[in-house]
Design a protein around this motif. Structure first.
Motif, mmCIF file in Angstrom:
data_model
loop_
_atom_site.group_PDB
_atom_site.id
_atom_site.type_symbol
_atom_site.label_atom_id
_atom_site.label_comp_id
_atom_site.label_asym_id
_atom_site.label_seq_id
_atom_site.Cartn_x
_atom_site.Cartn_y
_atom_site.Cartn_z
ATOM 1 N N MET A 158 26.335 41.471 2.768
ATOM 2 C CA MET A 158 26.891 40.135 3.009
ATOM 3 C C MET A 158 26.756 39.288 1.752
ATOM 4 N N GLY A 159 27.795 38.534 1.453
ATOM 5 C CA GLY A 159 27.826 37.722 0.244
ATOM 6 C C GLY A 159 28.614 38.372 -0.866
ATOM 7 N N ASP A 160 28.698 39.687 -0.825
ATOM 8 C CA ASP A 160 29.516 40.459 -1.765
ATOM 9 C C ASP A 160 30.856 40.715 -1.080
ATOM 10 N N PRO A 161 31.977 40.277 -1.651
ATOM 11 C CA PRO A 161 33.282 40.487 -0.997
ATOM 12 C C PRO A 161 33.567 41.944 -0.658
ATOM 13 N N ASP A 162 32.985 42.863 -1.442
ATOM 14 C CA ASP A 162 33.204 44.292 -1.202
ATOM 15 C C ASP A 162 32.093 44.928 -0.373
ATOM 16 N N MET A 163 31.101 44.123 0.029
ATOM 17 C CA MET A 163 29.976 44.625 0.855
ATOM 18 C C MET A 163 29.251 45.787 0.183
ATOM 19 N N GLY A 164 29.097 45.689 -1.123
ATOM 20 C CA GLY A 164 28.397 46.758 -1.845
ATOM 21 C C GLY A 164 26.916 46.515 -2.007
ATOM 22 N N SER A 165 26.480 45.258 -1.793
ATOM 23 C CA SER A 165 25.076 44.896 -1.920
ATOM 24 C C SER A 165 24.536 45.310 -3.296
ATOM 25 N N TYR A 166 23.231 45.544 -3.351
ATOM 26 C CA TYR A 166 22.618 46.047 -4.586
ATOM 27 C C TYR A 166 22.955 47.512 -4.816
ATOM 28 N N ARG A 167 23.476 48.162 -3.790
ATOM 29 C CA ARG A 167 23.691 49.601 -3.852
ATOM 30 C C ARG A 167 24.749 49.998 -4.888
ATOM 31 N N TYR A 180 14.417 37.477 -2.401
ATOM 32 C CA TYR A 180 14.629 36.441 -3.418
ATOM 33 C C TYR A 180 14.289 35.096 -2.757
ATOM 34 N N PRO A 181 13.856 34.126 -3.522
ATOM 35 C CA PRO A 181 13.296 32.890 -2.924
ATOM 36 C C PRO A 181 14.336 31.910 -2.398
ATOM 37 N N ASN A 182 15.094 32.351 -1.404
ATOM 38 C CA ASN A 182 16.078 31.466 -0.761
ATOM 39 C C ASN A 182 16.373 32.001 0.637
ATOM 40 N N PRO A 183 16.211 31.155 1.676
ATOM 41 C CA PRO A 183 15.689 29.784 1.669
ATOM 42 C C PRO A 183 14.166 29.761 1.588
ATOM 43 N N ASP A 184 13.618 28.563 1.536
ATOM 44 C CA ASP A 184 12.174 28.426 1.345
ATOM 45 C C ASP A 184 11.361 29.046 2.478
ATOM 46 N N ILE A 185 11.951 29.163 3.677
ATOM 47 C CA ILE A 185 11.178 29.683 4.817
ATOM 48 C C ILE A 185 10.785 31.152 4.628
ATOM 49 N N THR A 230 23.985 30.267 -9.547
ATOM 50 C CA THR A 230 24.832 31.345 -10.073
ATOM 51 C C THR A 230 24.712 32.658 -9.306
ATOM 52 N N ASP A 231 23.659 32.812 -8.514
ATOM 53 C CA ASP A 231 23.417 34.094 -7.841
ATOM 54 C C ASP A 231 23.650 34.050 -6.338
ATOM 55 N N THR A 232 24.053 32.902 -5.806
ATOM 56 C CA THR A 232 24.227 32.748 -4.366
ATOM 57 C C THR A 232 25.709 32.755 -4.005
ATOM 58 N N SER A 233 26.012 33.389 -2.888
ATOM 59 C CA SER A 233 27.395 33.435 -2.419
ATOM 60 C C SER A 233 27.799 32.090 -1.820
ATOM 61 N N SER A 234 29.045 31.990 -1.421
ATOM 62 C CA SER A 234 29.574 30.734 -0.884
ATOM 63 C C SER A 234 28.923 30.336 0.431
ATOM 64 N N ASP A 235 28.250 31.287 1.111
ATOM 65 C CA ASP A 235 27.599 30.918 2.372
ATOM 66 C C ASP A 235 26.264 30.220 2.142
ATOM 67 N N GLY A 236 25.828 30.143 0.892
ATOM 68 C CA GLY A 236 24.598 29.441 0.559
ATOM 69 C C GLY A 236 23.336 30.195 0.890
ATOM 70 N N HIS A 288 23.238 34.304 1.150
ATOM 71 C CA HIS A 288 23.186 35.657 0.593
ATOM 72 C C HIS A 288 23.465 35.657 -0.913
ATOM 73 N N LEU A 289 23.164 36.766 -1.535
ATOM 74 C CA LEU A 289 23.473 36.935 -2.950
ATOM 75 C C LEU A 289 24.962 37.189 -3.133
ATOM 76 N N ASN A 290 25.468 36.811 -4.290
ATOM 77 C CA ASN A 290 26.817 37.207 -4.670
ATOM 78 C C ASN A 290 26.727 38.468 -5.529
ATOM 79 N N ILE A 291 27.823 38.907 -6.114
ATOM 80 C CA ILE A 291 27.813 40.147 -6.899
ATOM 81 C C ILE A 291 26.821 40.061 -8.054
ATOM 82 N N ALA A 292 26.811 38.906 -8.741
ATOM 83 C CA ALA A 292 25.893 38.738 -9.870
ATOM 84 C C ALA A 292 24.441 38.828 -9.405
ATOM 85 N N GLY A 293 24.154 38.212 -8.248
ATOM 86 C CA GLY A 293 22.799 38.264 -7.714
ATOM 87 C C GLY A 293 22.390 39.661 -7.310
ATOM 88 N N TYR A 294 23.316 40.385 -6.674
ATOM 89 C CA TYR A 294 23.006 41.752 -6.269
ATOM 90 C C TYR A 294 22.778 42.665 -7.479
#
Length: 309
Positions: free
Chosen positions: A50-59, A160-165, A201-207, A209-215
């Motif tokens: 989630m957050g990656d348009p291609d659903m590739g995650s870190y993989r 990764y440290p988001n969100p604070d909870i 720079t590393d968060t997707s539009s949903d605020g 999950h990570l985006n591609i750069a973050g993954y």
């Protein structure tokens, strides 16, 4: 009849020498290739992508890093998510899942996929759904995996440290991992909280999950935390140890199995390049037809064994 047999043996021996010369002038030893390391990525939406348009995650990036490092591996799992450019999309990432949900399915996954390694990134949804961290559930899940697959290696990550909870959970995870390691379990900590996460720079539009750069940053941490251990893994079959009283016909090097290495030793013996065999029972093992000597018929017999005939 004896003259005919001698001519036949010479012709047969010549035929096999020619076939040997064709492949380089010597018998080529058999190479037992280690099986790929089966890696099962397990987790929630962060593993699924989630957050990656291609659903590739870190993989996606991790696949490239491992391949560039020459690692022979295979991602396994019942879920296939990722870009078309990712050759291996198998995983067990399930969006929204908690630790208890993974625990309810992990035995089936382990039995079906039979992984050598488990990547475990889970527990965030427990916080979102209950308001509490669940390090006890994580500990029990690790124990459950080892109970099913005692020889598996488990890599456990924080978030990764988001969100604070998630921060209190991140603080608890290393202690859980260390407790298992102290008990002699092959479990290792992957500190994703040190990935250099930059929210802007590393968060997707949903605020969340990570985006591609973050993954990609996360993949680098996974790689750095796992590669040296995975390189030390081996799935090469171990040949059976022969009993002292049993002679395996054709096994002239005494390793318990007949391979092209034995074929090569017999060839060298017949050519006069060696006068004995590596094992104490080498002569008896080389005498396939039990006629009291080692000759071209035995040479042919070993080849038939290797061909399964």
């Amino acid at each position: 009849m004896t003259k005919f047999r001698t001519k036949f043996q010479k012709a047969l021996f010549s035929m096999f020498l020619i076939s040997t010369i064709i492949v380089g002038g010597m018998a080529v030893p058999s190479i037992v290739k280690a099986a790929p390391i089966k890696i099962m990525p397990v987790g929630d939406s962060c593993t699924e992508g989630m957050g990656d348009p291609d659903m590739g995650s870190y993989r996606t990036e991790l696949y490239n890093l491992y391949k560039n490092a020459g690692l022979d591996f295979d991602f396994v799992g019942s879920n296939q998510r990722g870009p078309s450019s990712l050759p291996d999309r198998d995983n067990e990432g399930h969006s929204g899942w908690t630790i208890p949900q993974v625990a309810s399915n992990i035995d089936n996954w382990l039995n079906t996929q039979n992984p050598d390694v488990v990547f475990l990134w889970i527990g965030g949804n427990d916080i979102f759904q209950t308001g509490k961290i669940n390090p006890t559930g994580l500990s029990n899940l690790i124990d459950q995996i080892f109970k099913n697959k005692p020889n598996v290696k488990i890599f456990v990550s924080d978030y990764y440290p988001n969100p604070d909870i998630v921060l209190p959970y991140n603080e608890a995870i290393p202690g859980v991992v260390q407790e298992k390691a102290n008990a002699g379990k092959a479990v290792y900590f992957v500190k994703l909280s040190d990935m250099g996460y930059v929210k802007s720079t590393d968060t997707s539009s949903d605020g969340l999950h990570l985006n591609i750069a973050g993954y990609k940053k996360a993949a680098q941490v996974w790689y750095d935390s796992t590669i040296s251990i995975l390189r030390g893994s081996t799935n090469t079959p171990v040949p059976p140890t022969p009993t002292a009283s049993k002679i395996v016909k054709g096994d002239v090097d005494g390793d318990g199995s007949v391979t092209s290495i034995d074929f090569g030793y017999i060839r060298k013996y017949l050519l006069g390049l060696i006068s004995t065999f590596p094992s104490a029972n080498g002569i008896k093992a080389a005498d396939i037809n039990d006629d009291g000597g080692v000759n071209s018929l035995d040479f042919a017999g070993v080849r038939l064994i290797l061909l399964g005939k």
